[in-house]
Design an enzyme around this catalytic site. Structure first.
Site, PDB file in Angstrom:
ATOM      1  N   HIS A   7       3.721  -2.358   3.304  1.00 26.90           N
ATOM      2  CA  HIS A   7       3.815  -0.994   2.683  1.00 26.90           C
ATOM      3  C   HIS A   7       5.384  -0.911   2.109  1.00 26.90           C
ATOM      4  O   HIS A   7       6.392  -0.948   2.689  1.00 26.90           O
ATOM      5  CB  HIS A   7       3.633  -0.014   3.874  1.00 26.90           C
ATOM      6  CG  HIS A   7       2.405  -0.044   4.352  1.00 26.90           C
ATOM      7  ND1 HIS A   7       2.035  -0.994   5.324  1.00 26.90           N
ATOM      8  CD2 HIS A   7       1.023   0.617   4.078  1.00 26.90           C
ATOM      9  CE1 HIS A   7       0.457  -0.818   5.607  1.00 26.90           C
ATOM     10  NE2 HIS A   7       0.252   0.232   4.813  1.00 26.90           N
ATOM     11  N   ASP A  51       0.797  -1.305  -0.199  1.00 24.46           N
ATOM     12  CA  ASP A  51       0.020  -0.249   0.004  1.00 24.46           C
ATOM     13  C   ASP A  51       0.754   1.312  -0.003  1.00 24.46           C
ATOM     14  O   ASP A  51       2.117   1.185   0.474  1.00 24.46           O
ATOM     15  CB  ASP A  51      -0.836   0.074   1.248  1.00 24.46           C
ATOM     16  CG  ASP A  51      -2.214  -0.823   1.098  1.00 24.46           C
ATOM     17  OD1 ASP A  51      -2.180  -1.580   0.072  1.00 24.46           O
ATOM     18  OD2 ASP A  51      -2.866  -0.656   1.951  1.00 24.46           O
TER      19      ASP A  51
END
Length: 243
Positions: A201, A55
């Protein structure tokens, strides 16, 4: 009860209904109910496969480092990107696709949706999907809202844009200042099983400065443990999920 008072009660009740319709779907953020009641939303896929997702990118400082490690591991993944990053960093965005990975929509910016903003949600999700298409020529199919907060407005926005919402079933808590490679791997391991969707991430743009290093160092460990368990690792496109 006076007419004025009745009118006030009706307005308050209507406001409560709107707020409930907006926030109630966001309860799917809770991992336990999500896994039991909404397995597709939790990213439940093939029992012999683990979907690897990232993400908050693209980030020209950090995303290429993840792409390099993924190349070395022979693994492809799904990157949930922010539309403003796609337009600011088109080369990094295109490089993700060139390396064989999948792009998905994470929103336009990394905002918290506490108030109902249905029209803005629809506009920003569609805008982010359009930015991905314009930069890469590939239409995204998945949507994951920032923080995993899938409000009613964002759910509707995804439907209007032809996107399928998907959250995760395992994460590394790699966005915190005290995250380490060991803590990230151990946290993922707790919920790592066949059919899982893993959230990491590839940037610290919306997290503690430098925390991406822990995720990057943990990545080979996570992939190795999946393979040791006989599980394939790949993008959501190969996860066997129904849209």
């Amino acid at each position: 009860m006076s007419a004025r008072h009745r009118s006030g009660v009706l307005v308050r009740n209507a406001a409560l209904l709107v707020a409930a319709a907006h926030l109630a779907p966001a309860g799917t953020w809770l991992p336990g109910p999500r896994r039991v009641l909404f397995p597709a939303l939790a990213g439940r896929g093939r029992c012999d496969h683990v979907a690897l997702t990232f993400d908050d990118g693209p980030d020209p400082r950090t995303t290429p480092r993840f792409l390099q490690v993924l190349d070395e591991l022979g693994v492809r993944a799904t990157f949930f990107v922010l539309g403003d990053g796609v337009t600011r960093f088109p080369h990094t965005t295109s490089e993700i696709v060139r390396r064989g990975h999948e792009l998905a929509v994470h929103g336009w910016t990394h905002s918290r949706p506490w108030l109902p903003t249905v029209s803005r949600d629809a506009s920003e999700v569609a805008r982010a999907a359009r930015a991905i298409r314009l930069v890469t020529g590939v239409a995204p199919v998945w949507y994951r809202p920032p923080y995993g907060i899938l409000t009613g407005g964002r759910w509707l926005a995804a439907a209007r844009a032809g996107l399928t919402p998907v959250l995760w079933s395992a994460w590394g808590r790699d966005w915190t200042a005290d995250a380490t490679p060991g803590s990230v791997a151990a946290t993922v391991r707790r919920d790592l099983r066949g059919g899982a969707t893993v959230l990491l991430h590839d940037t610290d743009r919306a997290a503690a400065t430098g925390c991406w290093r822990a995720a990057l160092a943990a990545l080979p460990v996570v992939v190795a443990e999946c393979r040791a368990a006989g599980l394939e690792v790949g993008p959501l496109a190969e996860h066997g999920m129904r849209r």
